[in-house]
Write an enzyme that holds these catalytic residues in place. Structure first.
Site: not given
Ligand SMILES: O=P(O)(O)OC[C@H]1O[C@](O)(COP(=O)(O)O)[C@@H](O)[C@@H]1O
Ligand SMILES: Nc1ncnc2c1ncn2[C@@H]1O[C@H](COP(=O)(O)OP(=O)(O)O)[C@@H](O)[C@H]1O
Ligand SMILES: [Mg+2]
Length: 481
Positions: A377, A220
């Site tokens: 992505i 992000d």
């Molecule tokens: O389904 P998961 O693994 O919880 O990941 C979804 C979330 O992970 C993210 O990529 C952010 O992840 P991080 O906080 O680990 O950087 C968000 O964009 C998204 O909401």
């Protein structure tokens, strides 16, 4: 989750308003530690480099733009190898852990930490912690060697596995102590860095000679201070494929609308950069810029106009955008994941449905295709430029740990690798500033409405400034402005 970090910042002041926000060092809490010559000075690859070792006074300014009367401002310690190190190679027992969501480049960072320790410093003992923080106390470790990690940078994900939740400071530090680990490399996002800060504080409280180093990871791009996080470029590039597909579909149908949802829980950087890169996007919606559906200047109004003008349109929406609108129409609980992050409603599906309902009411035929490439992505391997970035981040982290620094994150600040104290990384969140030039560039390229009905830019600026003085302020992203 353990006690709150409480160590005082190490601030060094110089002339003309120079401030160094230094990072902790073993010498701060362990007296009379022996030092050793850096083995790199005998390494044929590096010994020929003029001034290979970083000067002890070198620092990197946080703000690169200045004018003749401005003070020199905050600086961070420049990353890189030091002439003296605080470990003998055979004494080092390093450990690497990856936490939080996936991000392209995780495997490259793991690989390059292992290789830097082996090839630059002759360190042979490197452990991989399985499955995130809980792996310290709930799983077996694996041995990492240059051979075992040789090819991993070509794969997405993390060979160590990752997880949310499970941070228990006492159990983690007990495990570090029991296993004789004295360098811990913690790769993860804002939550992970908060956890790393607590681990560092506990290690310091116990007086252990253990270096705790963070490497910032987040798809992000919401980590403050650093220019950008690794994997971000790869993610933006990968997002192009989804946007292209949405555009092709939209162009081919009567009143075609392509909706693409991209990641970005609180920060819309991926959506903003993917939109700017593509030039095919008609409207980009991000969490930082609230929007409205109905009325003049609303999304429905704009959609009708664009379809009349062009016959098709592409909407990119970050997953965290418009959550307040979704919650209004869907009775939602405030749910959280294991790490305490807000669980989001699927805004892409919701907005697609709303547009369809609106157009049906207007008796407008549309062909709407919704593409959700969010996990695609972030599950890809990193691209060439992210691979180089990951390599330098990993090497900087290793140089810092060997030099006895601890409690820092290795990051790029204004294009220079730096050591940033944990409290700087954890105090806020990097967000798109909708009063900065980058968002203005986006608005002018899509020509979408700004949706800030009733609010002037000056009012928004005042609100942002007021927020930025609060304890968890949003940090305006300045890279490439
Ligand atoms: O389904 P998961 O693994 O919880 O990941 C979804 C979330 O992970 C993210 O990529 C952010 O992840 P991080 O906080 O680990 O950087 C968000 O964009 C998204 O909401
Ligand atoms: N405030 C915190 N204190 C200690 N550990 C935390 C904190 N927030 C998150 N963590 C831990 O950090 C890890 C990753 O956090 P998460 O929010 O899932 O991902 P990210 O680090 O990518 O933001 C999890 O194991 C979680 O328990
Ligand atoms: Mg996070």
């Amino acid at each position: 989750m353990g006690s709150s970090p409480n160590s005082k910042p190490k601030i060094v002041r110089g002339t003309a308003g120079y401030v160094l926000e230094d990072v902790p060092h073993f010498c701060d809490y362990i007296p009379d530690l022996p030092t050793y010559s850096n083995p790199l000075q005998d390494n044929p690859a590096y010994s020929v480099v003029k001034q290979y070792f970083v000067h002890p006074d070198d620092s990197v300014p946080q703000k690169i733009i200045s004018n003749k009367d401005s003070p020199r401002g905050i600086h961070f310690r420049r990353a890189g190898p030091r002439e003296k190190v605080y470990f003998e190679p055979e004494d080092v027992q390093a450990a690497i852990v990856t936490c939080g969501g996936l991000c392209p480049g995780l495997n490259t960072v793991i690989r390059e930490i292992v290789c830097a320790l082996h090839n630059m410093y002759g360190v042979k003992k490197v452990l991989g912690i399985n499955g995130g923080y809980k792996g310290f106390y709930a799983h077996n470790t694996i041995t990492l060697t240059p051979k075992s990690v040789n090819d991993i940078h070509k794969r997405g994900g993390t060979v160590l596995g990752s997880s949310r939740g499970g941070h228990d400071t006492t159990k983690i530090v007990d495990s570090i102590q029991d296993r004789g680990i004295n360098q811990v490399y913690i790769i993860g996002g804002d939550g992970t860095q908060r956890g790393a800060y607590k681990i560092f504080e506990e290690i310091r409280r116990r007086g252990l000679r253990v270096s705790v180093v963070g490497i910032p990871k987040t798809i992000d791009n919401d980590i403050p201070v650093i220019d950008k996080s690794f994997g971000f470029d790869t993610a933006v590039e990968e997002a192009q494929r989804a946007i292209n597909a949405a555009h092709v579909e939209a162009e081919s149908g009567e009143n075609g609308i392509g909706v693409v949802k991209l990641m970005g829980r609180y920060s819309g950087f991926i959506a903003m950069y993917a939109t700017l890169a593509s030039r095919d996007v008609d409207c980009c919606l991000i969490p930082e810029s609230p929007f409205v559906l109905e009325g003049p200047g609303g999304l429905f109004d704009f959609t009708e106009k664009r379809l009349k003008e062009n016959g098709h349109m592409v909407i990119v929406i970050a997953e965290g955008a418009g959550q307040e609108l979704v919650s209004e129409s869907i009775q939602s609980m405030h749910k959280q994941d294991a790490s305490g992050n807000k669980l989001l409603q699927d805004v892409g599906l919701w907005i697609s449905q709303k547009i369809k309902e609106h157009c049906a009411k207007q008796k407008m035929i549309i062909n709407l295709k919704y593409i959700d490439p969010t996990y695609m992505i972030r599950a890809v391997p990193s691209n060439a430029s992210d691979n180089v970035y990951c390599t330098l981040l990993a090497q900087s982290a290793v140089h810092g740990a060997m030099a006895g620094y601890s409690g820092f994150t290795s990051g790029l600040v204004n294009g220079r690798h730096s050591y940033i104290p944990f409290y700087r990384i954890t105090e806020g969140q990097n967000k798109v500033s909708i009063t900065d030039r980058m968002w203005a560039r986006l608005l002018s390229s899509t020509n979408q409405p700004s949706f800030s009905i009733g609010k002037t830019i000056a009012e928004e600026k005042r609100e942002e400034e007021a927020n930025s003085h609060g304890p968890t302020h949003a940090v305006a992203h300045s890279a490439g402005q």
